[in-house]
Design a protein around this motif. Structure first.
Motif, PDB file in Angstrom:
ATOM      1  N   GLU A   1       2.852  -2.546 -10.245  1.00 28.56           N
ATOM      2  CA  GLU A   1       3.132  -2.048  -8.900  1.00 28.56           C
ATOM      3  C   GLU A   1       1.912  -2.248  -8.001  1.00 28.56           C
ATOM      4  N   PRO A   2       2.097  -2.400  -6.699  1.00 28.35           N
ATOM      5  CA  PRO A   2       3.386  -2.363  -6.005  1.00 28.35           C
ATOM      6  C   PRO A   2       4.009  -3.748  -5.885  1.00 28.35           C
ATOM      7  N   ILE A   3       5.318  -3.825  -5.735  1.00 28.07           N
ATOM      8  CA  ILE A   3       5.947  -5.072  -5.307  1.00 28.07           C
ATOM      9  C   ILE A   3       5.589  -5.287  -3.840  1.00 28.07           C
ATOM     10  N   VAL A   4       5.095  -6.447  -3.536  1.00 19.55           N
ATOM     11  CA  VAL A   4       4.658  -6.747  -2.166  1.00 19.55           C
ATOM     12  C   VAL A   4       5.795  -7.428  -1.417  1.00 19.55           C
ATOM     13  N   THR A   5       6.129  -6.892  -0.249  1.00 20.01           N
ATOM     14  CA  THR A   5       7.134  -7.509   0.612  1.00 20.01           C
ATOM     15  C   THR A   5       6.443  -8.172   1.803  1.00 20.01           C
ATOM     16  N   VAL A   6       6.642  -9.481   1.925  1.00 17.27           N
ATOM     17  CA  VAL A   6       6.175 -10.222   3.098  1.00 17.27           C
ATOM     18  C   VAL A   6       7.314 -10.188   4.110  1.00 17.27           C
ATOM     19  N   GLU A   7       7.050  -9.647   5.258  1.00 20.61           N
ATOM     20  CA  GLU A   7       8.078  -9.585   6.297  1.00 20.61           C
ATOM     21  C   GLU A   7       7.951 -10.826   7.175  1.00 20.61           C
ATOM     22  N   SER A   8       8.594 -11.875   6.724  1.00 20.28           N
ATOM     23  CA  SER A   8       8.641 -13.177   7.407  1.00 20.28           C
ATOM     24  C   SER A   8       7.331 -13.954   7.318  1.00 20.28           C
ATOM     25  N   THR A   9       6.247 -13.398   7.877  1.00 22.73           N
ATOM     26  CA  THR A   9       4.977 -14.123   7.878  1.00 22.73           C
ATOM     27  C   THR A   9       3.859 -13.242   7.319  1.00 22.73           C
ATOM     28  N   VAL A  10       2.787 -13.888   6.901  1.00 26.23           N
ATOM     29  CA  VAL A  10       1.623 -13.166   6.379  1.00 26.23           C
ATOM     30  C   VAL A  10       0.807 -12.627   7.551  1.00 26.23           C
ATOM     31  N   LYS A  11       0.661 -11.312   7.596  1.00 24.87           N
ATOM     32  CA  LYS A  11      -0.087 -10.655   8.668  1.00 24.87           C
ATOM     33  C   LYS A  11      -1.194  -9.803   8.066  1.00 24.87           C
ATOM     34  N   ALA A  12      -1.935  -9.102   8.887  1.00 24.05           N
ATOM     35  CA  ALA A  12      -3.070  -8.312   8.395  1.00 24.05           C
ATOM     36  C   ALA A  12      -2.619  -7.274   7.369  1.00 24.05           C
ATOM     37  N   ASP A  13      -1.475  -6.636   7.627  1.00 22.51           N
ATOM     38  CA  ASP A  13      -1.030  -5.615   6.686  1.00 22.51           C
ATOM     39  C   ASP A  13      -0.570  -6.244   5.364  1.00 22.51           C
ATOM     40  N   THR A  14      -0.074  -7.493   5.440  1.00 23.70           N
ATOM     41  CA  THR A  14       0.318  -8.199   4.202  1.00 23.70           C
ATOM     42  C   THR A  14      -0.904  -8.430   3.328  1.00 23.70           C
ATOM     43  N   ILE A  15      -1.990  -8.832   3.952  1.00 21.50           N
ATOM     44  CA  ILE A  15      -3.219  -9.103   3.200  1.00 21.50           C
ATOM     45  C   ILE A  15      -3.731  -7.837   2.536  1.00 21.50           C
ATOM     46  N   GLU A  16      -3.616  -6.705   3.228  1.00 17.45           N
ATOM     47  CA  GLU A  16      -4.032  -5.438   2.612  1.00 17.45           C
ATOM     48  C   GLU A  16      -3.166  -5.109   1.397  1.00 17.45           C
ATOM     49  N   LYS A  17      -1.876  -5.384   1.488  1.00 19.84           N
ATOM     50  CA  LYS A  17      -0.981  -5.183   0.344  1.00 19.84           C
ATOM     51  C   LYS A  17      -1.354  -6.102  -0.817  1.00 19.84           C
ATOM     52  N   LEU A  18      -1.721  -7.336  -0.499  1.00 18.50           N
ATOM     53  CA  LEU A  18      -2.117  -8.288  -1.540  1.00 18.50           C
ATOM     54  C   LEU A  18      -3.410  -7.863  -2.203  1.00 18.50           C
ATOM     55  N   LYS A  19      -4.317  -7.280  -1.419  1.00 22.35           N
ATOM     56  CA  LYS A  19      -5.568  -6.760  -2.012  1.00 22.35           C
ATOM     57  C   LYS A  19      -5.276  -5.629  -2.964  1.00 22.35           C
ATOM     58  N   THR A  20      -4.346  -4.743  -2.603  1.00 25.03           N
ATOM     59  CA  THR A  20      -3.959  -3.651  -3.493  1.00 25.03           C
ATOM     60  C   THR A  20      -3.343  -4.192  -4.781  1.00 25.03           C
ATOM     61  N   LEU A  21      -2.470  -5.213  -4.639  1.00 24.74           N
ATOM     62  CA  LEU A  21      -1.859  -5.835  -5.811  1.00 24.74           C
ATOM     63  C   LEU A  21      -2.903  -6.522  -6.702  1.00 24.74           C
ATOM     64  N   ALA A  22      -3.871  -7.159  -6.059  1.00 25.65           N
ATOM     65  CA  ALA A  22      -4.935  -7.819  -6.832  1.00 25.65           C
ATOM     66  C   ALA A  22      -5.692  -6.816  -7.675  1.00 25.65           C
ATOM     67  N   LYS A  23      -5.988  -5.655  -7.110  1.00 27.10           N
ATOM     68  CA  LYS A  23      -6.692  -4.609  -7.877  1.00 27.10           C
ATOM     69  C   LYS A  23      -5.865  -4.175  -9.078  1.00 27.10           C
ATOM     70  N   ALA A  24      -4.553  -4.057  -8.884  1.00 23.53           N
ATOM     71  CA  ALA A  24      -3.688  -3.655  -9.991  1.00 23.53           C
ATOM     72  C   ALA A  24      -3.631  -4.727 -11.057  1.00 23.53           C
ATOM     73  N   LEU A  25      -3.656  -5.979 -10.633  1.00 29.15           N
ATOM     74  CA  LEU A  25      -3.623  -7.104 -11.586  1.00 29.15           C
ATOM     75  C   LEU A  25      -4.923  -7.173 -12.386  1.00 29.15           C
ATOM     76  N   LEU A  26      -6.006  -6.801 -11.772  1.00 28.93           N
ATOM     77  CA  LEU A  26      -7.319  -6.914 -12.418  1.00 28.93           C
ATOM     78  C   LEU A  26      -7.676  -5.663 -13.211  1.00 28.93           C
TER      79      LEU A  26
END
Length: 389
Positions: free
Chosen positions: A364-389
């Motif tokens: 977790e979390p499942i990351v939802t991209v709402e059409s395009t990659v925006k600043a909030d998307t990148i923050e979600k990806l950073k959170t996912l990266a921490k969970a992956l690592l």
């Protein structure tokens, strides 16, 4: 292997196929494939497997040269798949005194392939522990059902301590190709895509063979393995027990308009900046699907990134997940990135498909991209990266 000599009295009589583009009609083989066949010359002569009809003329020539006027007493049929059995009927017809040595299941398959039964008096059926005395050489047989067909047998030559392993330990690539990546890369792709579904059966075979002293392994595809055999056997044990071979993260993505691709690549960038963990990434639209399957099994973590398509998942990702499922993908951690412009559904569908597999943990979390990659998307990806690592 000098002058095709495997050991005294044991010769290689197979052939390379550098023209084949698709093995089994689906696996790309840019460096071809080898069809391996052997002969044991002793008081009795045993031919171990024929080859694909594509290289029939070359095999016939190799056989005649090795026989040097003699006739085979036995033809051992390890596996009835046509790339190894195409010339079995021809041998039966040409040498009326020759006996065919195989499993009971192979006898039934011969009728299907040849359109007629092989006379019972021509058949010697073998099972675990059966032996065939040739003179100084003795073959001991072991059943290897579902590695990767049900009729398979392997042979252990007791004098030279050689295991003729059928499709086990095989790899893509002709013998004339000096693979700069060594054995594991194309052996791994071969294993997970062809044999990989049958891990428990491979484990059972490894257990049967564990008490043998093995000095060489001769598979039906790929090179003779005669050094550091512990490495090959341990690697096969890892693969067949569904354990990750390496720590790392494999990102498999597809994209309709480039936005999901951007998210997948951004995640890879973040992971690499935060850690020295191995990160591999594949565009499922363009890269070899079977290499993607190989990498999914190789590493301990998987990321799936796909857009919603027709209220489901983009078809190429659906196909990739299907490939994983039919090969018994299991025992991994999986993260998910979805994209959607009005009703994202890919994440839910991917999650359901992965959770239907054995011992899969969704990160977790499942990351939802709402059409395009925006600043909030990148923050979600950073959170996912921490969970992956």
């Amino acid at each position: 292997m000098e002058n095709n000599v495997i050991a005294p009295g044991i010769l290689y009589i197979g052939a390379d196929d550098r023209e084949l583009d698709l093995f089994e009609g689906q696996y790309e083989v840019p460096e071809g494939i080898s069809y391996n066949s052997h002969i044991i010359l002793d008081d009795k002569v045993a031919v171990l497997d024929t080859i694909d009809s594509r290289k029939a003329d070359e095999w016939r020539a190799n056989l005649e040269k090795a026989l040097n006027g003699r006739k085979p007493d036995f033809l051992v049929v390890s596996h009835m798949e046509p790339d190894h059995s195409a010339l079995v009927k021809e041998m039966i017809d040409k040498y009326p005194d020759m006996k065919v040595v195989c499993s009971a299941l192979a006898v039934k398959m011969m009728t299907r392939f040849f359109g007629e039964a092989v006379p019972a008096e021509r058949i010697i059926t073998v099972k675990d522990g059966s032996t065939l005395e040739l003179g100084e050489h003795t073959l001991e047989f072991f059943t290897a059902g579902m590695v990767h067909w049900p009729e398979v047998i392997v042979e252990y030559e007791q004098k030279e301590k050689i295991l003729f392993s059928a499709d086990a330990f095989g790899k893509f690539g002709a013998l004339s190709f000096d693979d700069p990546e060594g054995w594991a890369c194309e052996a791994r792709r071969y294993y997970f895509n062809i044999v990989g579904k049958y891990g428990p059966q491979v484990q059972a075979l490894l257990k049967k063979l564990s008490g043998l002293e093995i000095k060489k392994i001769c598979p039906l595809h790929g090179p003779v393995l005669d050094e550091n055999l512990e490495y090959y056997i341990n690697t096969y044990n890892t693969w067949s027990s569904y354990q990750p071979e390496n720590e790392g993260i494999f990102i498999a993505y597809c994209s309709l308009h480039g936005n999901t691709e951007e998210a997948a690549k951004k995640l890879a960038e973040i992971l690499r900046s935060e850690s020295d963990v191995k990160v591999s990434i594949s565009d499922l639209r363009r890269d070899d699907m079977h290499e993607a399957v190989e990498d999914a099994f190789r590493y301990d973590r998987l990321v799936l990134a796909a857009p919603t398509y027709d209220a489901g998942v983009m078809p190429v990702m659906e196909d990739f997940i299907h490939h994983l499922a039919i090969k018994n993908y299991q025992n991994r951690k999986v993260a998910i990135i979805e994209n959607g412009s009005w009703a994202p559904a890919a994440g839910k569908k991917m999650r359901e498909a992965m959770e239907a597999m054995k011992d899969i943990t969704i990160i977790e979390p499942i990351v939802t991209v709402e059409s395009t990659v925006k600043a909030d998307t990148i923050e979600k990806l950073k959170t996912l990266a921490k969970a992956l690592l």
